[in-house]
Design a protein around this motif. Structure first.
Motif, PDB file in Angstrom:
ATOM      1  N   ILE A  51     -34.067 -48.727  63.340  1.00  0.00           N
ATOM      2  CA  ILE A  51     -35.209 -48.349  64.174  1.00  0.00           C
ATOM      3  C   ILE A  51     -36.484 -48.744  63.448  1.00  0.00           C
ATOM      4  N   ALA A  52     -37.360 -49.466  64.131  1.00  0.00           N
ATOM      5  CA  ALA A  52     -38.684 -49.780  63.593  1.00  0.00           C
ATOM      6  C   ALA A  52     -39.680 -48.840  64.263  1.00  0.00           C
ATOM      7  N   VAL A  53     -40.443 -48.146  63.452  1.00  0.00           N
ATOM      8  CA  VAL A  53     -41.476 -47.247  63.951  1.00  0.00           C
ATOM      9  C   VAL A  53     -42.812 -47.946  63.724  1.00  0.00           C
ATOM     10  N   THR A  88     -33.889 -34.325  61.913  1.00  0.00           N
ATOM     11  CA  THR A  88     -32.495 -34.393  61.495  1.00  0.00           C
ATOM     12  C   THR A  88     -31.660 -35.282  62.409  1.00  0.00           C
ATOM     13  N   SER A  89     -32.130 -35.521  63.619  1.00  0.00           N
ATOM     14  CA  SER A  89     -31.374 -36.369  64.545  1.00  0.00           C
ATOM     15  C   SER A  89     -31.415 -37.846  64.148  1.00  0.00           C
ATOM     16  N   LEU A  90     -32.221 -38.201  63.157  1.00  0.00           N
ATOM     17  CA  LEU A  90     -32.334 -39.593  62.714  1.00  0.00           C
ATOM     18  C   LEU A  90     -31.498 -39.885  61.471  1.00  0.00           C
ATOM     19  N   GLU A  91     -30.673 -38.932  61.063  1.00  0.00           N
ATOM     20  CA  GLU A  91     -29.918 -39.090  59.830  1.00  0.00           C
ATOM     21  C   GLU A  91     -28.964 -40.278  59.845  1.00  0.00           C
ATOM     22  N   ASN A  92     -28.463 -40.657  60.989  1.00  0.00           N
ATOM     23  CA  ASN A  92     -27.500 -41.760  61.072  1.00  0.00           C
ATOM     24  C   ASN A  92     -28.144 -43.104  61.394  1.00  0.00           C
ATOM     25  N   TYR A  93     -29.453 -43.165  61.289  1.00  0.00           N
ATOM     26  CA  TYR A  93     -30.183 -44.390  61.611  1.00  0.00           C
ATOM     27  C   TYR A  93     -30.920 -44.896  60.384  1.00  0.00           C
ATOM     28  N   MET A 132     -34.256 -46.324  59.347  1.00  0.00           N
ATOM     29  CA  MET A 132     -35.601 -46.345  59.921  1.00  0.00           C
ATOM     30  C   MET A 132     -36.562 -47.046  58.966  1.00  0.00           C
ATOM     31  N   GLN A 133     -37.396 -47.911  59.521  1.00  0.00           N
ATOM     32  CA  GLN A 133     -38.447 -48.561  58.747  1.00  0.00           C
ATOM     33  C   GLN A 133     -39.758 -48.376  59.504  1.00  0.00           C
ATOM     34  N   GLU A 152     -42.136 -46.155  50.733  1.00  0.00           N
ATOM     35  CA  GLU A 152     -41.202 -46.985  51.491  1.00  0.00           C
ATOM     36  C   GLU A 152     -41.800 -47.535  52.780  1.00  0.00           C
ATOM     37  N   ILE A 153     -42.962 -47.038  53.177  1.00  0.00           N
ATOM     38  CA  ILE A 153     -43.615 -47.493  54.412  1.00  0.00           C
ATOM     39  C   ILE A 153     -44.354 -48.800  54.159  1.00  0.00           C
ATOM     40  N   SER A 154     -44.246 -49.721  55.105  1.00  0.00           N
ATOM     41  CA  SER A 154     -45.013 -50.964  55.044  1.00  0.00           C
ATOM     42  C   SER A 154     -46.406 -50.685  55.591  1.00  0.00           C
TER      43      SER A 154
END
Length: 83
Positions: A3-5, A27-32, A34-35, A57-59
Motif C-alpha cells: 500500500i502506498a500512502v 492494527t488492520s494494516l499488520e498484514n500489509y 505500507m510505504q 522510513e517515510i519518503s
C-alpha cells in the motif's frame, strides 16, 4: 499486499504528525507492506523535518511552495510510481 500512502502538507506539523500516528496505530494494516510518501511544500513550521525525525522510513519530498494540494499529491504519486 503493498500500500502506498500519499500525503501533502504545508505548515501543518501537528496535524501531519497526528495523522501519521493514527495511520501507524492501525492494527488492520499488520498484514500489509505500507510505504508513505509525503510532499512538504516548503513549510516554514518544520513539518518535513519533524516527520523525518519521528518516522525515518517515510519518503519526505520537498516542494518550493507553489505545488499546493494537487501539485503536492502529484509529486507524492510520481515518487510512489518510481518504486
Amino acid at each position: 499486499m503493498k500500500i502506498a500512502v500519499l500525503l501533502t502538507c504545508f505548515n501543518r506539523k501537528e496535524k501531519t504528525l497526528k495523522c501519521l500516528e493514527n495511520l501507524y496505530s492501525q492494527t488492520s494494516l499488520e498484514n500489509y507492506e505500507m510505504q508513505v510518501f509525503l510532499t512538504d511544500d516548503n513549510s516554514k513550521d518544520g513539518t518535513g523535518l519533524a516527520v523525518q525525525e519521528k518516522y525515518p522510513e517515510i519518503s519526505v519530498l520537498y516542494g518550493n511552495g507553489t505545488l499546493f494540494w494537487a501539485g503536492g499529491m502529484r509529486n507524492s504519486w510520481r515518487a510512489a510510481l518510481a518504486t
